[in-house]
Design a protein around this motif. Structure first.
Motif, PDB file in Angstrom:
ATOM      1  N   GLY A  95       0.783  -1.219   0.000  1.00 61.47           N
ATOM      2  CA  GLY A  95       0.000   0.000   0.000  1.00 61.47           C
ATOM      3  C   GLY A  95       0.818   1.274   0.000  1.00 61.47           C
ATOM      4  N   ARG A  96       2.103   1.182   0.046  1.00 62.96           N
ATOM      5  CA  ARG A  96       2.972   2.363   0.031  1.00 62.96           C
ATOM      6  C   ARG A  96       3.476   2.580  -1.393  1.00 62.96           C
ATOM      7  NH1 ARG A  96       4.386   4.125   5.239  1.00 62.96           N
ATOM      8  NH2 ARG A  96       3.738   2.659   6.834  1.00 62.96           N
ATOM      9  N   ASP A  97       2.696   3.318  -2.165  1.00 62.08           N
ATOM     10  CA  ASP A  97       3.051   3.520  -3.567  1.00 62.08           C
ATOM     11  C   ASP A  97       3.393   4.973  -3.900  1.00 62.08           C
ATOM     12  OD1 ASP A  97       0.486   4.480  -3.246  1.00 62.08           O
ATOM     13  OD2 ASP A  97      -0.238   3.707  -5.154  1.00 62.08           O
ATOM     14  N   ILE A  98       3.599   5.789  -2.886  1.00 59.22           N
ATOM     15  CA  ILE A  98       4.006   7.172  -3.081  1.00 59.22           C
ATOM     16  C   ILE A  98       5.463   7.291  -2.647  1.00 59.22           C
ATOM     17  CG2 ILE A  98       3.554   9.589  -2.530  1.00 59.22           C
ATOM     18  CD1 ILE A  98       1.244   8.188  -3.984  1.00 59.22           C
ATOM     19  N   LEU A  99       6.319   7.714  -3.564  1.00 60.41           N
ATOM     20  CA  LEU A  99       7.751   7.816  -3.290  1.00 60.41           C
ATOM     21  C   LEU A  99       8.152   9.278  -3.151  1.00 60.41           C
ATOM     22  CD1 LEU A  99      10.620   6.604  -3.109  1.00 60.41           C
ATOM     23  CD2 LEU A  99      10.719   6.776  -5.610  1.00 60.41           C
ATOM     24  N   LEU A 100       8.711   9.616  -2.006  1.00 62.10           N
ATOM     25  CA  LEU A 100       9.267  10.942  -1.749  1.00 62.10           C
ATOM     26  C   LEU A 100      10.780  10.813  -1.830  1.00 62.10           C
ATOM     27  CD1 LEU A 100       9.103  13.920  -0.680  1.00 62.10           C
ATOM     28  CD2 LEU A 100       9.223  12.941   1.605  1.00 62.10           C
ATOM     29  N   THR A 101      11.381  11.522  -2.761  1.00 55.99           N
ATOM     30  CA  THR A 101      12.828  11.523  -2.930  1.00 55.99           C
ATOM     31  C   THR A 101      13.355  12.876  -2.478  1.00 55.99           C
ATOM     32  OG1 THR A 101      12.571  10.085  -4.857  1.00 55.99           O
ATOM     33  CG2 THR A 101      14.708  11.151  -4.563  1.00 55.99           C
ATOM     34  N   VAL A 102      14.314  12.860  -1.562  1.00 59.39           N
ATOM     35  CA  VAL A 102      14.832  14.095  -0.985  1.00 59.39           C
ATOM     36  C   VAL A 102      16.365  14.062  -1.005  1.00 59.39           C
ATOM     37  CG1 VAL A 102      14.826  15.599   1.038  1.00 59.39           C
ATOM     38  CG2 VAL A 102      12.889  14.113   0.619  1.00 59.39           C
ATOM     39  N   VAL A 103      16.958  15.188  -1.351  1.00 58.03           N
ATOM     40  CA  VAL A 103      18.403  15.366  -1.243  1.00 58.03           C
ATOM     41  C   VAL A 103      18.625  16.512  -0.255  1.00 58.03           C
ATOM     42  CG1 VAL A 103      20.540  15.903  -2.461  1.00 58.03           C
ATOM     43  CG2 VAL A 103      18.741  14.601  -3.627  1.00 58.03           C
ATOM     44  N   VAL A 104      19.393  16.221   0.797  1.00 58.49           N
ATOM     45  CA  VAL A 104      19.682  17.221   1.827  1.00 58.49           C
ATOM     46  C   VAL A 104      21.186  17.293   2.058  1.00 58.49           C
ATOM     47  CG1 VAL A 104      17.479  16.959   3.042  1.00 58.49           C
ATOM     48  CG2 VAL A 104      19.408  15.560   3.706  1.00 58.49           C
ATOM     49  N   GLU A 105      21.622  18.398   2.645  1.00 63.26           N
ATOM     50  CA  GLU A 105      23.019  18.508   3.043  1.00 63.26           C
ATOM     51  C   GLU A 105      23.260  17.580   4.226  1.00 63.26           C
ATOM     52  OE1 GLU A 105      23.652  22.642   3.741  1.00 63.26           O
ATOM     53  OE2 GLU A 105      23.451  23.144   1.611  1.00 63.26           O
ATOM     54  N   GLU A 106      24.444  17.027   4.304  1.00 64.24           N
ATOM     55  CA  GLU A 106      24.751  15.991   5.297  1.00 64.24           C
ATOM     56  C   GLU A 106      24.422  16.370   6.748  1.00 64.24           C
ATOM     57  OE1 GLU A 106      28.147  12.611   5.953  1.00 64.24           O
ATOM     58  OE2 GLU A 106      28.698  14.461   4.919  1.00 64.24           O
ATOM     59  N   PRO A 107      24.690  17.589   7.212  1.00 59.35           N
ATOM     60  CA  PRO A 107      24.349  17.915   8.605  1.00 59.35           C
ATOM     61  C   PRO A 107      22.845  17.859   8.910  1.00 59.35           C
ATOM     62  CG  PRO A 107      25.891  19.530   7.720  1.00 59.35           C
ATOM     63  CD  PRO A 107      25.448  18.670   6.577  1.00 59.35           C
ATOM     64  N   LYS A 108      22.002  17.973   7.892  1.00 60.19           N
ATOM     65  CA  LYS A 108      20.545  17.964   8.096  1.00 60.19           C
ATOM     66  C   LYS A 108      19.926  16.588   7.884  1.00 60.19           C
ATOM     67  CE  LYS A 108      20.182  22.705   6.469  1.00 60.19           C
ATOM     68  NZ  LYS A 108      19.614  23.592   5.458  1.00 60.19           N
ATOM     69  N   HIS A 109      20.742  15.584   7.558  1.00 59.58           N
ATOM     70  CA  HIS A 109      20.242  14.266   7.175  1.00 59.58           C
ATOM     71  C   HIS A 109      19.426  13.603   8.290  1.00 59.58           C
ATOM     72  CE1 HIS A 109      20.721   9.867   6.211  1.00 59.58           C
ATOM     73  NE2 HIS A 109      20.144  10.331   5.133  1.00 59.58           N
ATOM     74  N   HIS A 110      19.949  13.547   9.492  1.00 56.98           N
ATOM     75  CA  HIS A 110      19.237  12.882  10.590  1.00 56.98           C
ATOM     76  C   HIS A 110      17.946  13.611  10.944  1.00 56.98           C
ATOM     77  CE1 HIS A 110      22.143   9.772  11.331  1.00 56.98           C
ATOM     78  NE2 HIS A 110      23.117  10.672  11.305  1.00 56.98           N
ATOM     79  N   GLN A 111      17.970  14.912  10.874  1.00 53.96           N
ATOM     80  CA  GLN A 111      16.759  15.692  11.144  1.00 53.96           C
ATOM     81  C   GLN A 111      15.706  15.429  10.061  1.00 53.96           C
ATOM     82  OE1 GLN A 111      17.644  19.836  11.663  1.00 53.96           O
ATOM     83  NE2 GLN A 111      15.628  20.314  12.477  1.00 53.96           N
ATOM     84  N   ALA A 112      16.139  15.315   8.812  1.00 52.17           N
ATOM     85  CA  ALA A 112      15.216  15.020   7.709  1.00 52.17           C
ATOM     86  C   ALA A 112      14.626  13.620   7.858  1.00 52.17           C
ATOM     87  CB  ALA A 112      15.932  15.158   6.369  1.00 52.17           C
ATOM     88  N   LEU A 113      15.437  12.651   8.274  1.00 50.69           N
ATOM     89  CA  LEU A 113      14.930  11.296   8.511  1.00 50.69           C
ATOM     90  C   LEU A 113      13.866  11.295   9.601  1.00 50.69           C
ATOM     91  CD1 LEU A 113      18.189   9.148   8.416  1.00 50.69           C
ATOM     92  CD2 LEU A 113      16.319   9.127   6.756  1.00 50.69           C
TER      93      LEU A 113
END
Length: 123
Positions: A95-113
């Protein structure tokens, strides 16, 4: 500065849009939302007479798939989504058929996750 990417799967476009809005506030390099499917094409565009023999495959009717040849039609029609012979399993990805692709700067990676997880996304 180094960049990191995130591929997150959602159950609805609204969930993905909510996460995208929060991620945009965080600051992202790039972001996109797409619907994905294991079946190729955009489906059939014309009405078919199933009784008149104009049906290329069960998968073209039930799954709205473009069938390129007879073999592909047979394989896709055997899928549990088309045949109805099984429920397809109880895994979390169903049922998960929507894909969100994100590119972030490395220091913001954990916050984005964290934002993706809080919005209902799954990696």
């Amino acid at each position: 500065m180094a960049e990191k990417n995130i591929l997150a799967y959602f159950k609805s476009p609204e969930e993905a849009e909510q996460a995208a809005q929060k991620l945009s506030e965080l600051g992202v390099v790039d972001l996109s939302i797409d619907r994905i499917s294991r079946y190729s094409g955009q489906g059939t565009e014309r009405m078919m007479n199933t009784l008149g023999g104009e049906l290329p495959s069960l998968a073209s009717t039930v799954l709205d798939a473009d069938i390129t040849n007879r073999g592909a039609g047979i394989l896709l029609a055997a899928d549990v989504s088309a045949s109805g012979m099984s429920d397809g399993g109880q895994d979390d990805i169903t049922g998960r058929d929507i894909l969100l692709t994100v590119v972030v700067e490395e220091p913001k990676h954990h916050q984005a996750l964290h934002i993706v997880e809080q919005s209902g996304g799954m990696q």
